[in-house]
Design a protein around this motif. Sequence first.
Motif, PDB file in Angstrom:
ATOM      1  N   HIS A 277     -41.879  11.426   8.597  1.00 43.07           N
ATOM      2  CA  HIS A 277     -42.860  11.408   7.514  1.00 43.07           C
ATOM      3  C   HIS A 277     -42.239  10.870   6.221  1.00 43.07           C
ATOM      4  N   ALA A 278     -40.961  11.161   6.011  1.00 39.48           N
ATOM      5  CA  ALA A 278     -40.290  10.648   4.816  1.00 39.48           C
ATOM      6  C   ALA A 278     -40.183   9.128   4.872  1.00 39.48           C
ATOM      7  N   GLU A 279     -39.825   8.597   6.045  1.00 41.65           N
ATOM      8  CA  GLU A 279     -39.699   7.144   6.177  1.00 41.65           C
ATOM      9  C   GLU A 279     -41.060   6.466   6.024  1.00 41.65           C
ATOM     10  N   ALA A 280     -42.097   7.052   6.590  1.00 43.18           N
ATOM     11  CA  ALA A 280     -43.444   6.479   6.435  1.00 43.18           C
ATOM     12  C   ALA A 280     -43.847   6.457   4.965  1.00 43.18           C
ATOM     13  N   THR A 281     -43.513   7.513   4.246  1.00 43.82           N
ATOM     14  CA  THR A 281     -43.833   7.579   2.812  1.00 43.82           C
ATOM     15  C   THR A 281     -43.092   6.495   2.040  1.00 43.82           C
ATOM     16  N   ARG A 282     -41.814   6.340   2.333  1.00 49.36           N
ATOM     17  CA  ARG A 282     -41.030   5.319   1.625  1.00 49.36           C
ATOM     18  C   ARG A 282     -41.570   3.919   1.904  1.00 49.36           C
ATOM     19  N   ARG A 283     -42.020   3.685   3.125  1.00 47.24           N
ATOM     20  CA  ARG A 283     -42.599   2.374   3.439  1.00 47.24           C
ATOM     21  C   ARG A 283     -43.880   2.136   2.636  1.00 47.24           C
ATOM     22  N   ALA A 284     -44.662   3.189   2.441  1.00 48.80           N
ATOM     23  CA  ALA A 284     -45.862   3.058   1.615  1.00 48.80           C
ATOM     24  C   ALA A 284     -45.494   2.732   0.174  1.00 48.80           C
ATOM     25  N   VAL A 285     -44.504   3.433  -0.361  1.00 54.39           N
ATOM     26  CA  VAL A 285     -44.094   3.207  -1.750  1.00 54.39           C
ATOM     27  C   VAL A 285     -43.612   1.771  -1.948  1.00 54.39           C
ATOM     28  N   ARG A 286     -42.811   1.292  -1.017  1.00 58.53           N
ATOM     29  CA  ARG A 286     -42.316  -0.088  -1.134  1.00 58.53           C
ATOM     30  C   ARG A 286     -43.461  -1.098  -1.036  1.00 58.53           C
ATOM     31  N   ALA A 287     -44.409  -0.812  -0.132  1.00 63.33           N
ATOM     32  CA  ALA A 287     -45.554  -1.732   0.005  1.00 63.33           C
ATOM     33  C   ALA A 287     -46.383  -1.766  -1.278  1.00 63.33           C
ATOM     34  N   TRP A 288     -46.455  -0.660  -1.985  1.00 59.37           N
ATOM     35  CA  TRP A 288     -47.173  -0.647  -3.272  1.00 59.37           C
ATOM     36  C   TRP A 288     -46.419  -1.417  -4.347  1.00 59.37           C
ATOM     37  N   GLY A 289     -45.158  -1.746  -4.092  1.00 59.66           N
ATOM     38  CA  GLY A 289     -44.349  -2.437  -5.092  1.00 59.66           C
ATOM     39  C   GLY A 289     -43.752  -1.475  -6.107  1.00 59.66           C
ATOM     40  N   LEU A 290     -43.715  -0.180  -5.794  1.00 57.88           N
ATOM     41  CA  LEU A 290     -43.138   0.815  -6.685  1.00 57.88           C
ATOM     42  C   LEU A 290     -41.710   1.130  -6.258  1.00 57.88           C
ATOM     43  N   GLU A 291     -40.978   1.818  -7.123  1.00 54.31           N
ATOM     44  CA  GLU A 291     -39.555   2.066  -6.901  1.00 54.31           C
ATOM     45  C   GLU A 291     -39.307   3.532  -6.572  1.00 54.31           C
ATOM     46  N   ILE A 292     -38.508   3.763  -5.541  1.00 54.78           N
ATOM     47  CA  ILE A 292     -38.079   5.119  -5.179  1.00 54.78           C
ATOM     48  C   ILE A 292     -36.958   5.534  -6.127  1.00 54.78           C
ATOM     49  N   LEU A 293     -37.019   6.742  -6.638  1.00 57.95           N
ATOM     50  CA  LEU A 293     -36.010   7.193  -7.595  1.00 57.95           C
ATOM     51  C   LEU A 293     -34.625   7.247  -6.971  1.00 57.95           C
ATOM     52  N   CYS A 294     -34.501   7.783  -5.766  1.00 56.63           N
ATOM     53  CA  CYS A 294     -33.202   7.869  -5.098  1.00 56.63           C
ATOM     54  C   CYS A 294     -32.634   6.472  -4.899  1.00 56.63           C
ATOM     55  N   ALA A 295     -31.424   6.249  -5.398  1.00 60.17           N
ATOM     56  CA  ALA A 295     -30.854   4.898  -5.403  1.00 60.17           C
ATOM     57  C   ALA A 295     -30.010   4.586  -4.174  1.00 60.17           C
ATOM     58  N   ASN A 296     -29.673   5.585  -3.382  1.00 59.19           N
ATOM     59  CA  ASN A 296     -28.798   5.396  -2.230  1.00 59.19           C
ATOM     60  C   ASN A 296     -29.551   5.807  -0.968  1.00 59.19           C
ATOM     61  N   SER A 297     -29.782   4.866  -0.073  1.00 53.44           N
ATOM     62  CA  SER A 297     -30.590   5.157   1.116  1.00 53.44           C
ATOM     63  C   SER A 297     -29.966   6.239   1.996  1.00 53.44           C
ATOM     64  N   SER A 298     -28.647   6.403   1.937  1.00 49.65           N
ATOM     65  CA  SER A 298     -28.001   7.454   2.734  1.00 49.65           C
ATOM     66  C   SER A 298     -28.256   8.847   2.156  1.00 49.65           C
ATOM     67  N   GLU A 299     -28.849   8.893   0.960  1.00 48.66           N
ATOM     68  CA  GLU A 299     -29.122  10.184   0.312  1.00 48.66           C
ATOM     69  C   GLU A 299     -30.615  10.466   0.187  1.00 48.66           C
TER      70      GLU A 299
END
Length: 402
Positions: A277-299
């Motif tokens: 569910h977290a990965e699906a959410t991140r894919r939605a955020v990227r598709a919207w063209g918005l930025e995820i606050l967490c800067a390191n994908s391993s975190e």
Amino acid sequence: MKHQSGRHFLQIPGPTNVPERVLRAIDHATVDHRGPEFQDVSKEVLAGLKRVFKTRSPVVIFPASGTGAWEAALVNTLSSGDKVLMVETGHFATLWLNMAKRLGLDPVFIPGDWRHGADPAAIEAKLAEDKGKQIKAVMVVHNETSTGVTSRIGEVRKSIDRAKHPALYLVDTISSLASMDYRHDEWGVDVTVAGSQKGLMLPPGLSFNAVSDKALAESKSAKLPRSYWNWEEMIAANKDGWFPYTPATNLLYGLRVALKMLEEEGLENVYKRHDRHAEATRRAVRAWGLEILCANSSEYSSSLTAVLMPEGHSEIAFRQVVLDHFNLSLGSGLTKLRDKVFRIGHLGDFNDLMLCGTLSGIEMGLELARVPHKKGGVNAAMDYLARGDQAQAKSGAKARAA
């Protein structure tokens, strides 16, 4: 207020949705907390919690919020003036710092940018500098609820060991326990702090300390005052299924059912569900063209995703639009992040359709609030979820054929 039909979407990063089974268990006639029926509940719950924390050590339950568990961890292990090493990962790490100061401890705070987790190398360097071994505890938040950033708890343990430092290791798992992989014993944690209202799928009101033998030994000489938070009395009474004072009986009935639900699904499957569910959410955020606050994908957090608002746009105004139009609650930006990020909770009793509904409300809200974005976030999430289901179905079909 006008009536809004349909269910409320509570998608803050906790308190989370409480399943019907747990609600029905809490809706139980009050019983004698010193009688045999409740004694059986206590023993079952205390054993089940050990499996969730992945520990053989005692787990202490307090009638309190997670803040109480923070205080219990400190007052049972430390003395006034003790140095403690802490890391600025976000709002809640800072609150724990403030508590340490109020209790008379002497924190060493490693600064951070709220976009990264605790740096194991920085912790190791600070401990290596401490030639006199004055630092008595290292304190880290596993999953920073204000930022959606995790810290690598196992790696921090290795840093402490490489520095050959005797400090206790205290970890906050309030928004990660029962949502993300956590291993109290394997990662050498001395006190793990947790609360009931997130991955454990309960209302607020219970807090927990998982306690190592080393922490118990240190508690014998710790000098900070404690009465309500005293581990010794709790652990002694818990051995026979009792509590030294009145416990939150009905919440413990709910906890018994919540633990059963986690074990029915299987903890590893619970973690995979949250990851998905977290990965699906991140894919939605990227598709919207918005930025995820967490800067390191391993975190990246699997409990929540914090999303940066475009410059000049208010998360407070955006969240109000979403609440007014779709009866959907999203997490706010806290302190340094106030009016800069909104947080999407995707933890606890949660499934694919609930996630799709949440993301649909966000995408429509972005449009109504005139927040610059691209369309297609919901579709990106659905495509990912559907592919995952197809892969699982194929895997299951192969297993059945074999």
